[in-house]
Design an enzyme around this catalytic site. Sequence first.
Site, PDB file in Angstrom:
ATOM      1  N   LYS A  27       0.831  -1.200   0.000  1.00  0.00           N
ATOM      2  CA  LYS A  27       0.000   0.000   0.000  1.00  0.00           C
ATOM      3  C   LYS A  27       0.864   1.247   0.000  1.00  0.00           C
ATOM      4  CE  LYS A  27      -3.770  -0.632   2.430  1.00  0.00           C
ATOM      5  NZ  LYS A  27      -4.369  -0.875   3.755  1.00  0.00           N
ATOM      6  N   ARG A  97      -3.284   3.163   8.453  1.00  0.00           N
ATOM      7  CA  ARG A  97      -3.563   2.013   7.586  1.00  0.00           C
ATOM      8  C   ARG A  97      -2.410   1.031   7.618  1.00  0.00           C
ATOM      9  NH1 ARG A  97      -4.472   4.732   1.817  1.00  0.00           N
ATOM     10  NH2 ARG A  97      -5.677   2.821   1.457  1.00  0.00           N
ATOM     11  N   GLY A 106      -7.242 -10.286   7.065  1.00  0.00           N
ATOM     12  CA  GLY A 106      -7.003 -10.902   8.369  1.00  0.00           C
ATOM     13  C   GLY A 106      -6.113 -10.029   9.212  1.00  0.00           C
ATOM     14  N   MET A 108      -4.976  -5.880  10.403  1.00  0.00           N
ATOM     15  CA  MET A 108      -5.737  -4.805  11.013  1.00  0.00           C
ATOM     16  C   MET A 108      -6.589  -4.043  10.003  1.00  0.00           C
ATOM     17  SD  MET A 108      -4.541  -1.480  13.011  1.00  0.00           S
ATOM     18  CE  MET A 108      -4.984  -0.455  11.635  1.00  0.00           C
ATOM     19  N   ARG A 341      -3.158  -1.260  -6.763  1.00  0.00           N
ATOM     20  CA  ARG A 341      -2.348  -2.478  -6.727  1.00  0.00           C
ATOM     21  C   ARG A 341      -2.754  -3.342  -7.916  1.00  0.00           C
ATOM     22  NH1 ARG A 341      -5.518  -4.750  -1.473  1.00  0.00           N
ATOM     23  NH2 ARG A 341      -7.544  -4.187  -2.258  1.00  0.00           N
ATOM     24  N   HIS A 463      -6.433 -35.096   2.047  1.00  0.00           N
ATOM     25  CA  HIS A 463      -6.271 -36.209   1.100  1.00  0.00           C
ATOM     26  C   HIS A 463      -7.145 -36.010  -0.128  1.00  0.00           C
ATOM     27  CE1 HIS A 463      -7.191 -40.280  -0.472  1.00  0.00           C
ATOM     28  NE2 HIS A 463      -5.892 -40.452  -0.268  1.00  0.00           N
ATOM     29  N   SER A 790      13.880 -42.390 -22.369  1.00  0.00           N
ATOM     30  CA  SER A 790      12.759 -41.639 -21.830  1.00  0.00           C
ATOM     31  C   SER A 790      12.783 -41.848 -20.322  1.00  0.00           C
ATOM     32  CB  SER A 790      11.449 -42.141 -22.428  1.00  0.00           C
ATOM     33  OG  SER A 790      10.390 -41.417 -21.855  1.00  0.00           O
ATOM     34  N   CYS A 868       8.706 -39.004 -19.521  1.00  0.00           N
ATOM     35  CA  CYS A 868       7.296 -39.323 -19.700  1.00  0.00           C
ATOM     36  C   CYS A 868       6.591 -39.606 -18.379  1.00  0.00           C
ATOM     37  CB  CYS A 868       7.135 -40.504 -20.650  1.00  0.00           C
ATOM     38  SG  CYS A 868       7.839 -42.034 -20.012  1.00  0.00           S
ATOM     39  N   TYR A 888      12.532 -33.197 -24.924  1.00  0.00           N
ATOM     40  CA  TYR A 888      11.093 -32.977 -24.817  1.00  0.00           C
ATOM     41  C   TYR A 888      10.566 -33.480 -23.475  1.00  0.00           C
ATOM     42  CZ  TYR A 888      10.515 -37.973 -25.686  1.00  0.00           C
ATOM     43  OH  TYR A 888      10.570 -39.335 -25.571  1.00  0.00           O
TER      44      TYR A 888
HETATM   45  P1  ADP Z   1      -7.794  -2.120   3.294  1.00  0.00           P
HETATM   46  O1  ADP Z   1      -6.392  -2.596   3.216  1.00  0.00           O
HETATM   47  O2  ADP Z   1      -8.661  -2.947   4.178  1.00  0.00           O
HETATM   48  O3  ADP Z   1      -8.385  -1.835   1.962  1.00  0.00           O
HETATM   49  P2  ADP Z   1      -7.303   0.686   3.543  1.00  0.00           P
HETATM   50  O4  ADP Z   1      -6.176   1.152   4.355  1.00  0.00           O
HETATM   51  O5  ADP Z   1      -7.116   0.689   2.071  1.00  0.00           O
HETATM   52  O6  ADP Z   1      -7.732  -0.741   4.080  1.00  0.00           O
HETATM   53  O7  ADP Z   1      -8.544   1.557   3.936  1.00  0.00           O
HETATM   54  C1  ADP Z   1      -9.837   1.200   3.626  1.00  0.00           C
HETATM   55  C2  ADP Z   1     -10.608   2.375   3.116  1.00  0.00           C
HETATM   56  O8  ADP Z   1     -10.570   3.438   4.037  1.00  0.00           O
HETATM   57  C3  ADP Z   1     -10.064   2.981   1.836  1.00  0.00           C
HETATM   58  O9  ADP Z   1     -10.487   2.288   0.710  1.00  0.00           O
HETATM   59  C4  ADP Z   1     -10.676   4.363   1.897  1.00  0.00           C
HETATM   60  O10 ADP Z   1     -11.999   4.306   1.437  1.00  0.00           O
HETATM   61  C5  ADP Z   1     -10.653   4.654   3.361  1.00  0.00           C
HETATM   62  N1  ADP Z   1      -9.506   5.508   3.649  1.00  0.00           N
HETATM   63  C6  ADP Z   1      -8.276   5.125   4.035  1.00  0.00           C
HETATM   64  N2  ADP Z   1      -7.472   6.197   4.178  1.00  0.00           N
HETATM   65  C7  ADP Z   1      -8.219   7.257   3.876  1.00  0.00           C
HETATM   66  C8  ADP Z   1      -7.955   8.673   3.817  1.00  0.00           C
HETATM   67  N3  ADP Z   1      -6.756   9.159   4.085  1.00  0.00           N
HETATM   68  N4  ADP Z   1      -8.971   9.468   3.455  1.00  0.00           N
HETATM   69  C9  ADP Z   1     -10.180   8.965   3.178  1.00  0.00           C
HETATM   70  N5  ADP Z   1     -10.489   7.683   3.208  1.00  0.00           N
HETATM   71  C10 ADP Z   1      -9.518   6.823   3.549  1.00  0.00           C
HETATM   72 MG    MG Z   2      -7.684  -0.707   0.648  1.00  0.00          MG
END
Ligand code: ADP
Ligand code: MG
Length: 915
Positions: A27, A97, A106, A108, A341, A463, A790, A868, A888
Amino acid sequence: MVKQSPRKWVYLFTEGSASMRDLLGGKGAGVAEMTKAGLPVPPGFTITTEACNAYYEAGKQFPPGMWEQALAALRIVEQQTGKTFGDRHNPLLVSVRSGAKFSMPGMMDTVLNLGLNDETVQGLVEQTGDERFAYDAYRRFIQMFSKIVLDADPREFEQKLDEYKERTGASSDAELPASALKELVAEFKQIAERQSGQPFPTDVYEQLKRAIEAVFASWNNKRAIDYRNFNKIPHNLGTAVNVQSMVFGNMGNDSGTGVAFTRNPSTGEKELYGEYLLNAQGEDVVAGIRTPSKISRLKEELPQVYEQFQEIARRLERHYRDMQDMEFTVERGRLYMLQTRSGKRSARAAVKIAVDMVEEGLISEEEAIRRSDPTQIYQLLLPRFDEEAKARAHKEGRFLARGLNASPGAAAGKAVFDADRAEELGKAGVPVVLVRPETSPDDVHGMLVSKGILTARGGATSHAAVVARGLGLPCVAGCEGIRVYEEEKLFRVVGSDVVIREGDEISIDGDTGEVFAGVIPTVEPDFEKETELQKLLSWADRIRKLGVWANADYPRDAQRAVTFGAEGIGLCRTEHMFMEQERLPIVQKMILAKTPEERQAALDQLLPFQRSDFIGIFETMVNPRTGECYPVVIRLIDPPLHEFLPNYEELLVEVTRLEATGADPEALKEKKALLDAVAAMREMNPMLGLRGCRLGLLFPEITIMQTRAILEAALEVAQKTGKKPQVKIMIPLVGHVNELREVRRQLEAVAKEVTAEAGSAVEYKFGTMIELPRAALTADQIATVADFFSFGTNDLTQTTFGFSRDDAEGKFLMKYVDGLDAPGLPEKVKILPVNPFQTIDRDGVGQLVRMAAEKGRAANPQIELGICGEHGGDPSSIEFFHEVGLDYVSCSPFRVPVARLAAAQAALSKSEKDK
Ligand code: ADP
Ligand code: MG
Ligand code: MG
């Protein structure tokens, strides 16, 4: 002394770039790259993954200098935004974030609107003149911070919110009036304090510090660790933390938030694909609170924003040269990019996008090949459900449950609850789906004849899943929505009164994990119509050095192999031809013959059958472009003869019964004779017994008949079509050069005889399998009497490891791979990284292959080298065979496209390494 300057733990978005993914996480690297490219990104900074690791090393303490660097970066963000963190008039709010190198569900969640308290919220009101908005932001902040940082139970907050909506008659969050939101803020704070047992932090710096710590902590929560284990992501990468100034999508109907892909991720179509919500913040789009609109609607609602977004999407795609998955927010008509991404896509979309991008001049053919996943190609060629029929099944309420999509493809048939019954019905041509609580090696015979497998327990490496993938069978595993009652031969759908009994039809979708009642028709993918895939593979053909041949025993398989692009048959087994109903009694007569004359008489009867089999294969194996014959390697009889005879134990029971009932003495005599013969042929270790070339040495008439049938067939095809079949006769299980020398001497004589009789010649070669360690070790000697080798890597793996495949895979091999309980150690111990029958063991078996190839070439420079075993269709093994310099690989017809692509990838990565 030189004063060491502290490590750099913090990077402004303006300092980073896409190449810094390891340090900044996916990110962080993405927002930095967009910032660098001049796209509208709210300013911010990233705390590095190294800081996270240092935090853990120091016993959960910020490393020295990190907090100070973060504060310094915050000062710069204040300048960039013209706002001040914690200011009561013009407050800067931020999001915190997480972001590891690999995207990890999974971990934060994101905390938005951080920096709000009872004072700064007033500043927000002043700034925007919108009290409703300010308190909405505040209540969201308390809610998120409590859940994520204070670990509070989110349900109580949601209940409270619902209560307020009801009380004010608001149908959505966006309609709650300011007065209600103000009260809600107070209520939320109380809930947070009660649940966490501490006052809600009002100091904005404390809020920030604790949110950063929470991101670090989330790297090691159970969900994250499980996810990394499952996806084989190392645990020592750490996560970065992104602190970013907030923009607001919840400032009215000229604001909003959304997610979009630059191309359709399921079809690959070149169109913006995504959703958005007006007057909403953050994850409202995916939270399902309101129904979002299709991105194309934005063209009408906010035309300028849409246009700008389209332009940015195009730029990002050009920049990254790949399909992007983007997150954005619009604040009062201004667009901000929050994430980009590479987007996840279906197998179909992956191929289409790669090929389209080559044609758009965005990437090279080599790059398209490098990016493509051979296993995904395999999925594209499996039968799948007719989409409309599946949608109908959903509508009709026939959906039963969803499990793990453990092995791709679609299957429909009668539900059967034990392997024996499956075998019985399957062999009678009834399509069955084997349903088990979970499977074990005892079920394999039933799995072999089933169309698909459904289990209630077990994961992606269970399995059932492993075996199904090996067999190319669709499998839904770990379907916890059903309860299987083996004894009663039925399953129940949890939470409903639906019962599926033996014989009821069901359908399973191995791509999605869905299970349905009734039959959903499947469609065979039409390879000829897969124009994009064909294109991709034609590029692969130009690049690869390895030939790709197929293992095929019947003309039907050979035809499929040619369609999929095989350039020869690397293994045509002849014993299947002996098993067919009308032939088996003759084969048995041949085996049980007491005199050479009796044996010859039976063989004379078999010869025309074999000849017609080979005619079919030779006629099929023609290059569709040039009309010339492809090479065909035919292996002479290989398995122990008792495989063609009735089972010893069953015969014994039968004889005992006949004796006890005093039945027809003639019948009894006959059975007894058969029993004696079978008993005489019994072996303790049939796989190491009288089989392979040993059969030809003891019973030369059999291999002589086969050689005659092969050459007569080739001559007939040559005469009929004017084409020149390329005949390669393969003598199996040679361990000593003298074995091959003698068999070859006998067969050469036959070949001369046959061609002399016909008065014309066909080209034929004699070669051997290298499938015993001794053969590999003495390959130089063997090569003097072989035109080709082979590598039979299945047997070579068995004999090198000393694993009996049939026993090993069921009894212990999967534990070797998945990990064994290790007394005294906290974690399971893995003995092997992968199943060596699936992916060649380079260090052991692979060394034998390499050595034999080198020795063989040195002794006989003309020798042709192929493989083979099942490894011929495995991408990693193919890479190895390329490196060793084989001519081959030969694999099952369905894997031919996989091998074409994998061979090209091997050629590319080798040329990369050579640079
Ligand atoms: P995830 O990895 O779960 O997608 P993000 O860090 O991308 O989490 O955040 C989820 C959402 O939170 C983003 O898609 C956006 O909509 C909102 N968000 C995150 N940072 C900002 C910001 N600086 N301003 C406005 N919205 C934000
Ligand atoms: Mg996101
Ligand atoms: Mg073999």
